[in-house]
Design a protein around this motif. Structure first.
Motif, PDB file in Angstrom:
ATOM      1  N   UNK A 180      25.617 -13.854  -5.020  1.00  0.00           N
ATOM      2  CA  UNK A 180      26.811 -14.416  -4.372  1.00  0.00           C
ATOM      3  C   UNK A 180      27.947 -13.402  -4.410  1.00  0.00           C
ATOM      4  N   UNK A 184      29.669 -11.580  -1.173  1.00  0.00           N
ATOM      5  CA  UNK A 184      31.106 -11.541  -0.930  1.00  0.00           C
ATOM      6  C   UNK A 184      31.576 -10.106  -0.705  1.00  0.00           C
ATOM      7  N   UNK A 193      39.497 -10.543  -4.573  1.00  0.00           N
ATOM      8  CA  UNK A 193      39.083 -11.670  -3.721  1.00  0.00           C
ATOM      9  C   UNK A 193      37.762 -12.252  -4.202  1.00  0.00           C
ATOM     10  N   UNK A 197      38.032 -16.097  -4.947  1.00  0.00           N
ATOM     11  CA  UNK A 197      37.399 -16.959  -3.937  1.00  0.00           C
ATOM     12  C   UNK A 197      35.979 -17.377  -4.291  1.00  0.00           C
ATOM     13  N   UNK A 198      35.312 -16.602  -5.138  1.00  0.00           N
ATOM     14  CA  UNK A 198      33.906 -16.911  -5.424  1.00  0.00           C
ATOM     15  C   UNK A 198      33.706 -17.248  -6.904  1.00  0.00           C
ATOM     16  N   UNK A 201      36.101 -20.355  -8.445  1.00  0.00           N
ATOM     17  CA  UNK A 201      35.735 -21.732  -8.048  1.00  0.00           C
ATOM     18  C   UNK A 201      34.350 -22.143  -8.534  1.00  0.00           C
ATOM     19  N   UNK A 202      33.393 -21.206  -8.540  1.00  0.00           N
ATOM     20  CA  UNK A 202      32.032 -21.594  -8.904  1.00  0.00           C
ATOM     21  C   UNK A 202      31.912 -21.830 -10.408  1.00  0.00           C
TER      22      UNK A 202
END
Lengths: 287, 362
Positions: A180, A184, A193, A197-198, A201-202
């Motif tokens: 992932x 990205x 970022x 963004x990854x 949140x995960x």
């Protein structure tokens, strides 16, 4: 098949019995007691009242709450800041080193945390190890006042609770597929970022789980402020302990306990929502 | 006019600990082509892809794009996008946000993101699923999201790492056609990695067959299949029968080769000389079978043996034949109107031969 299901029934049954006897029934006592009147002779009198819940809104208890939340909040933030990079590194190092580090983290659990707190006193006190060392180095001329300050309380709380932050974070970062992050990057994301963004949140369910597992115990770990902070830092846990052991006001202590439980339920619900949002399928899984 | 490669690898080597994954590899990829890296697992094909994407830095060697050195440029600054084997869709974002991610990173304005994503969704036929989360999609739909997420950025080169391997047979066939259509429609250069030779042959403009970090042969599917350069390529790209023989006589453009005492006429493309030991390779469908004593096609030599196994497959009949010399060969017979008796019975005596020119001599 029959044997297997009988084993399952026994295993589940024993656990249920255990939880009922030692968790649910005692807790029901606490709930019931919180609605009863106080009695100086028999501790409680069987008369229904909401008086003790009203008392929770008294300036004294609100002050305790404010102080308590402040201590627990700062403890949680410090633990998160320390644990997140550590949990990340733990996931990226070779298996052998990782097992060793996890072992190091778990070893302190073999000793009572009360005793470990006493050990911290030996470190912090005026002629303790830290002061002696700093004096010897010549960095300070007077022993530092560490013991019986908020700093000592924070160190004690963070030290005791840090593993509870690291483990859920470690588990949630473990579930973050490295692909992932690559995807990205491939799509043009900068390192910042990728994180915002990854990764963030995960791993949010792990962050929330870790924060719950640090914040809630931090509200209740009464012996750490008792031993390291002197009388100044009071937690909800100290307040509850005092009601039961010092003042003999069981109903008020029970009411405060119920409040703490409701708070926990609220947090767990928040965790459930966040886990469901980031899940890869089905219901919100527990970290 | 000579075509300029869009991607060029020169002397690229990549080691992981003691294992050499890619070994001094040269590769030119041309604008708009569908190039497949084909090979068994561990042959380095995925590493080559990851080097082009920028996830791995070669130990030695250089990589260029349109003549510019790309070797140390990080993946987020390369005009290249990847479709991952596991799709690597962002689980916390819906289909729309997954596809929009690359454009958001480029700080495109909201309106153009809306338009571009809408267009990509149309291209991969996912309309109506914008709000779904990845786990609510089927494997084929996830695959389409992964495609859309890559092509929406209009990359110079699209890298596909075994994107169909997670799909079942029917869906894989469907997505193969879909990928071909996308390739034609978009005109983007595709670099496709697979270990499935059927997939490689049916989809590619060119195939690079890889083994142990090197390219064994690169060429069109027809060249790779019909004129393999070596035994590895011959064996990896489909079934093949191998006969050992010795050159007896060389003529102009052809040669006589002795196989089991029979003299076969073969094409001489490699300057064969009398006395040379050679291997004659034949695809199962290039071998002709005839009942024993019939003189096979009527003229010339043949090898005789008996039928071990008859496998009826509908369109074809496969025969396993043991030659009198002990070798087992594999033959595929097509049904056609001229030759009705392609069905043989087990134990039946047969002759095998082939038409001049259908063989490969190594």
């Amino acid at each position: 098949m029959v044997r297997k299901s009988r084993f399952r029934n026994v295993a589940v049954g024993v656990t249920l019995l255990w939880i009922t006897l030692f968790v649910i029934i005692p807790y029901l006592f606490v709930v019931v007691v919180s609605f009863l009147e106080r009695d100086s002779m028999h501790l409680i009198r069987w008369v229904f009242t909401l008086e003790h819940y009203r008392e929770l809104f008294s300036p004294v208890f609100l002050a305790v709450c404010r102080n308590s939340f402040f201590l627990a909040f700062v403890t949680t933030v410090i633990a998160l800041i320390l644990a997140y990079p550590f949990a990340f590194i733990l996931n990226r190092i070779p298996e052998k080193t990782r097992r060793f580090l996890i072992l190091l983290m778990i070893i302190p659990f073999w000793t009572s945390s009360l005793i470990r707190t006493y050990a911290l006193i030996i470190l912090f006190k005026a002629n303790g190890i830290i002061n002696t060392f700093l004096l010897w180095l010549g960095i300070i001329e007077q022993p530092l006042n560490i013991l019986y300050t908020e700093v000592a309380v924070f160190v004690g709380l963070v030290y005791t609770l840090l593993p509870f932050m690291i483990l859920p974070l470690y588990a949630s970062i473990q579930r973050l597929e490295p692909q992932l992050v690559e995807a990205a990057r491939d799509l043009g994301a900068t390192t910042k970022a990728v994180f915002l963004d990854i990764v963030l949140p995960i791993t949010m369910p792990g962050i929330i789980a870790g924060c719950i597992m640090v914040f809630l115990p931090a509200l209740g770990l009464f012996y750490i402020p008792d031993l390291l902070g002197g009388a100044r830092s009071m937690l909800i846990g100290n307040f509850i302990k005092n009601q039961f052991l010092t003042t003999g006001n069981w109903p008020l202590g029970s009411a405060a306990s119920v409040l703490l439980t409701l708070l926990m339920v609220l947090f767990l619900y928040g965790y459930y929502l966040s886990a469901r949002r980031t899940s890869t399928g089905g219901m919100g899984r527990i970290a | 006019m000579e075509k300029v490669p869009i991607v060029r690898l020169r002397g690229v080597t990549k080691r992981f600990d003691d294992v050499v994954a890619v070994d001094t590899l040269d590769l030119d990829i041309y604008e708009g082509e569908f190039l497949t890296l084909l090979g068994p697992s561990g042959c380095g094909k995925t590493t080559v892809l990851r080097i082009i994407a920028g996830f791995e830095t070669p130990d030695t060697g250089e990589i260029f794009m349109n003549g510019d050195r790309l070797t140390n440029i990080p993946p987020n600054k390369r005009n290249v996008n990847t479709v991952f084997q596991s799709y690597a869709l962002f689980p916390h974002m819906n289909v729309f946000d997954n596809i929009a991610f690359g454009l958001k990173m480029k700080q495109c304005d909201k309106k153009s993101i809306q338009e571009e994503v809408r267009r990509a969704i149309d291209i991969v036929k996912l309309s109506g699923l914008e709000q779904r989360r990845p786990f609510q999609l089927s494997g084929g739909q996830q695959q389409r999201v992964a495609m859309a997420r890559a092509i929406v950025n209009k990359p110079k080169v699209l890298l596909l790492d075994e994107p169909l391997s997670a799909l079942d047979y029917r869906l894989r066939q469907e997505m193969q056609l879909e990928l071909k259509r996308l390739h034609r429609q978009l005109g983007i250069t595709f670099v496709f990695v697979t270990h499935d030779q059927v997939e490689a042959i049916s989809m590619s403009d060119r195939i690079a067959v890889m083994n142990e970090g090197r390219i064994e042969q690169i060429g069109t599917p027809i060249t790779i299949y019909e004129e393999p350069d070596n035994m590895f390529v011959a064996r990896f790209v489909g079934e093949i029968n191998v006969f050992d023989g010795r050159v007896k006589h060389v003529e102009n453009g052809s040669a006589q080769v002795d196989i089991h005492g029979q003299r076969f006429k073969v094409q001489n493309k490699k300057n064969l000389f009398p006395g040379q030991d050679v291997t004659v390779l034949l695809r199962p469908e290039d071998i002709m079978v005839s009942p024993n004593g019939n003189g096979s096609g009527g003229e010339g030599p043949a090898l005789s043996g008996s039928v071990d196994e008859v496998i009826y497959k509908g369109k074809t009949v496969d025969l396993i034949i043991t030659l009198d010399q002990g070798e087992t060969i594999f033959v595929t017979q097509f049904f056609n109107e001229d030759q009705e008796n392609v069905v043989y019975s087990q134990g039946q005596r047969v002759d095998v031969d082939w038409l001049y020119g259908w063989e490969v001599v190594l």
